[in-house]
Design a protein around this motif. Sequence first.
Motif, short mmCIF file in Angstrom:
data_model
loop_
_atom_site.label_atom_id
_atom_site.label_comp_id
_atom_site.label_asym_id
_atom_site.label_seq_id
_atom_site.Cartn_x
_atom_site.Cartn_y
_atom_site.Cartn_z
N ASP A 689 153.39 -5.39 -43.45
CA ASP A 689 152.02 -4.98 -43.80
C ASP A 689 151.61 -3.75 -43.01
N ASN A 690 151.87 -3.81 -41.67
CA ASN A 690 151.50 -2.67 -40.82
C ASN A 690 152.22 -1.40 -41.24
N ALA A 691 153.51 -1.56 -41.52
CA ALA A 691 154.31 -0.40 -41.91
C ALA A 691 153.70 0.27 -43.15
N VAL A 692 153.28 -0.60 -44.07
CA VAL A 692 152.66 -0.07 -45.29
C VAL A 692 151.32 0.56 -44.95
N LYS A 693 150.52 -0.19 -44.16
CA LYS A 693 149.16 0.20 -43.84
C LYS A 693 149.14 1.55 -43.11
N TYR A 694 150.08 1.69 -42.14
CA TYR A 694 150.04 2.91 -41.32
C TYR A 694 150.95 4.02 -41.87
N SER A 695 151.23 3.89 -43.16
CA SER A 695 151.90 5.01 -43.86
C SER A 695 150.93 5.50 -44.94
N ILE A 717 161.32 -0.21 -40.37
CA ILE A 717 161.28 1.23 -40.11
C ILE A 717 160.33 1.89 -41.10
N ASP A 718 159.36 2.65 -40.53
CA ASP A 718 158.50 3.36 -41.45
C ASP A 718 158.50 4.84 -41.13
N ARG A 719 157.89 5.65 -41.98
CA ARG A 719 157.77 7.08 -41.74
C ARG A 719 156.29 7.44 -41.67
N PHE A 735 143.38 -7.37 -29.62
CA PHE A 735 142.31 -6.48 -30.09
C PHE A 735 142.60 -5.00 -29.92
N TYR A 736 143.79 -4.66 -29.45
CA TYR A 736 144.04 -3.25 -29.20
C TYR A 736 144.38 -2.51 -30.48
N ARG A 737 143.65 -1.42 -30.70
CA ARG A 737 143.92 -0.60 -31.88
C ARG A 737 144.01 0.84 -31.43
N LEU A 738 144.94 1.58 -32.01
CA LEU A 738 145.08 2.98 -31.63
C LEU A 738 143.86 3.78 -32.06
N ASP A 739 143.27 3.39 -33.12
CA ASP A 739 142.18 4.17 -33.70
C ASP A 739 141.01 3.26 -34.00
N GLY A 747 141.55 -0.13 -41.61
CA GLY A 747 140.90 -1.25 -40.92
C GLY A 747 141.89 -2.19 -40.30
N GLY A 748 141.38 -3.06 -39.47
CA GLY A 748 142.24 -4.06 -38.84
C GLY A 748 141.49 -4.68 -37.67
N THR A 749 142.01 -5.78 -37.18
CA THR A 749 141.35 -6.48 -36.08
C THR A 749 142.04 -6.24 -34.75
N GLY A 750 143.26 -5.69 -34.80
CA GLY A 750 144.00 -5.51 -33.55
C GLY A 750 144.60 -6.82 -33.08
N LEU A 751 144.69 -7.80 -33.97
CA LEU A 751 145.23 -9.09 -33.55
C LEU A 751 146.66 -9.30 -34.04
N GLY A 752 147.05 -8.57 -35.11
CA GLY A 752 148.33 -8.82 -35.74
C GLY A 752 149.50 -8.77 -34.78
N LEU A 753 149.66 -7.65 -34.03
CA LEU A 753 150.82 -7.52 -33.13
C LEU A 753 150.74 -8.49 -31.95
N TYR A 754 149.51 -8.77 -31.53
CA TYR A 754 149.35 -9.77 -30.46
C TYR A 754 149.90 -11.11 -30.90
P1 ADP Z 1 145.56 -4.01 -36.86
O1 ADP Z 1 146.65 -3.52 -37.68
O2 ADP Z 1 144.79 -5.13 -37.40
O3 ADP Z 1 144.72 -2.96 -36.26
P2 ADP Z 1 147.79 -4.83 -35.20
O4 ADP Z 1 147.79 -5.68 -33.98
O5 ADP Z 1 148.61 -5.27 -36.28
O6 ADP Z 1 146.26 -4.68 -35.59
O7 ADP Z 1 148.17 -3.43 -34.75
C1 ADP Z 1 147.61 -2.87 -33.61
C2 ADP Z 1 147.57 -1.39 -33.69
O8 ADP Z 1 148.87 -0.88 -33.64
C3 ADP Z 1 147.06 -0.89 -34.95
O9 ADP Z 1 145.64 -0.75 -34.94
C4 ADP Z 1 147.73 0.44 -35.13
O10 ADP Z 1 146.98 1.41 -34.48
C5 ADP Z 1 149.01 0.26 -34.43
N1 ADP Z 1 150.12 0.02 -35.36
C6 ADP Z 1 150.64 -1.15 -35.76
N2 ADP Z 1 151.67 -0.98 -36.58
C7 ADP Z 1 151.83 0.36 -36.74
C8 ADP Z 1 152.74 1.18 -37.49
N3 ADP Z 1 153.69 0.68 -38.24
N4 ADP Z 1 152.58 2.51 -37.39
C9 ADP Z 1 151.60 3.06 -36.66
N5 ADP Z 1 150.72 2.33 -35.95
C10 ADP Z 1 150.83 0.99 -35.98
#
Ligand code: ADP
Length: 795
Positions: A689-695, A717-719, A735-739, A747-754
Amino acid sequence: MTEKANILLVDDREDNLVALEAILEPLGQNLIRANSGEEALRRLLVHDVAVILLDVQMPELDGFETAALIKQRAKTRAVPIIFVTAISKDEQHVFRGYSTGAVDYIFKPFNPDILRSKVAAFVELYQRGRELQQQAELLRERELVAARRESEQRYRALADAMPQIVWTAGPDGKATYYNRRWFEYTGLEPGPVEGSEWIEFIHPDDLKRTVEHRRETLASGEAFEIEYRIREAGGGYRWHLGRAVPLRRATGEIDFWVGKATDIDAQKRNEHAQDFLLRADDVLAGSLDYRRTLQSVAQLAVSEIADWCAIDLIESDGTIRSLAVTHSDPAKTAFARELRERYPPNQESGAVVETIRTGEPQLVADIPEEAVETAAVDELHLDLLHELGLRSYMCVPLLIRDQTVGAITLVAAESGRRFGDADLRLGQELARRAAIAIDNARLYRQAQERAQAARVLEAVGDGIMLLDADGVIRLWNAAAATITGIRRADVIGRRAAEAWASFAQAAPRVPIGSSGSPAAAETVPIEAGERELWLSISGVDFEDGIVYAFRDLTNERALEEMRQDLVATVSHELRTPLAAIYGSALTLRRSDLQLDEGLQEKLLDVIAEESERLTDIVDDLLLVSQLDAGKRDVQIEQCDAPELVQSVIESARTHLPKGVDVRFERPADLQPVAADSGQLRQVMENLVDNAVKYSPDGGEIRVFLEPADRHLRFAVIDRGLGIPSSERGRIFEKFYRLDPGMTRGIGGTGLGLYICRELVRRVNGRIWVEPNDDGGGSVFYVEIPFAESRVRSAA
Ligand code: ADP
């Protein structure tokens, strides 16, 4: 009555002597007989003789020869000689007799009466002469006595005029005379001298050795010399140097002693004072517990320079506290302490208070009787005060750098001492030394306390920085170095404005004079070295400068920021689907609009999808709270990873945005992994999902599996947007999000990777991210143990 005269009878024949004795007996004089000329000469050596009756014919030494010898001696030359002879009546013989000095010649047989009267005449002559001589002697003696008396009077006048005590004593040591000074000094009434009155004026402590030394010198005749104290009329004692020398007669025996006593009190007291101060120094240097040492000094004072000693110190609250009250007699000490407790020195007036107030010493050489009467004490104590016999006192201040910290009171009582200026000087010197000891002890204690405080400061977790009055850094503890990354050596001794400029600019102002009450802490951003820190800083002003304490709140600050972001994100995330659902529902409900079936279907789909999204968010929140509380169970089983990944990708493909493609190279023959299949699926779904979302600009997403030792490695692997290296660790935080501001609208909650990290960790796997070197983007790796190896390692 005239004394008897001696008559010497010389004859070699016994019967002649008897006859002469019989004839001369009636004269009532001493008859001395001699049987030969030699014997006659011997007798004359011993006796004074009035007349000699000398027989002419004697064997050996005859009468003439004997007479010649008698005439030769000066002492006997004048003694009349009457020759007695039976034979030599011739003229020649008689002439020879007269020429040898005979006064008469008597021939035998002789007429006894004539002989007797002749002898009587010589005796009378002799006695007359004796009397005359005695009278002359008497006369001379009287003159002598008068002369001696005169010289003695002159001598006494001289002795009386002398400023020293002068006396004379007989050979037995008894005094025979004292000069005027003695009577003035002792207060004795001038009068007849008994001889041993001096004994009661010698100080009891000096008496024994004085008497012993006197006895020795009386026996040996050597000069007497000693230092002793003599009591004066007022009762006090003064040191004297006593000296006495014997005066001898011509014959060598001691006639009398002359003595004098010189006042050496000042010199002696000076020596004593020096000696006392040395000993006081010893006591004062003995310990750093100045209260104890001052008590010892008081004890020393009462055995040496006073009868009473009291030491009072000013406490930090300004009250006067009695530190020591001492008398050489413990019973009296107890009484004085009681008195002190009843009547503490904190009264309006009194010597101690006065001395402490003015810093000036006080000396009362003579305590007036009335002073005791007016003392503010009850009757019982008044009696006791009388009994104490206070005579004189002084009170000297204890001064440290011109500040009075207490006082020493010295009192003279039963010893009969009376303090004078010299004593006051001694008291002041003692106080000076005691004050130095107090000061040293206090400084030492302060230094100790500071050292201890510094050790404590070193150990505390907060950063501590101490600036002196010039703003120079004097203390920089270990925590300060750890928090800021600035080494102690780089700041100590430097001005804070130079050594840590950003602190000097940003630190809160500390109000001067706030002593003891720190200003409320402020949290400010401050640069330290390379980093920016959020420090909570509080400062307090104290007498030597300012102390700052600071705590690193950078992490807390970040967390706080994150929380704020979360609130924004989560509420946004919740609001978006809700808005869609609400909008769709409203549209469906409108009666004025005829919606075609396709549109209705679409709106219902939106409601369903968005509700699902809402559920997902809520599920994620729920899952996180369960994970954090350790309440999420893990069902580890054998999972077919390719199968699982395949299905995840298939469901993802159902809603891929345009321009995104997901590829999966399914490998053949892979062992199963040991995991909770539901949770592993969730991990993979999330990564895909993230790979799709952040592409957002599209691109190909690749997923592959490969064995890595005992694990199976998953790679997604994403581009897409990629992740800066500094953030790669942090994206797995809750809760950490890059943006967080969603500038790219993702959008996102920053919980997925945690959630991923927590789930992977629970099956002993790991998860990390690397940059995608081939065309940008990211590669997320997950490693899960093979079921086989897990079974084996467990076995
Ligand atoms: P969310 O996606 O809900 O913000 P995640 O915990 O899944 O939360 O991801 C945390 C942060 O990591 C994201 O906000 C995003 O900034 C960064 N991130 C996650 N996956 C990717 C990815 N494939 N490419 C770029 N940034 C990513």
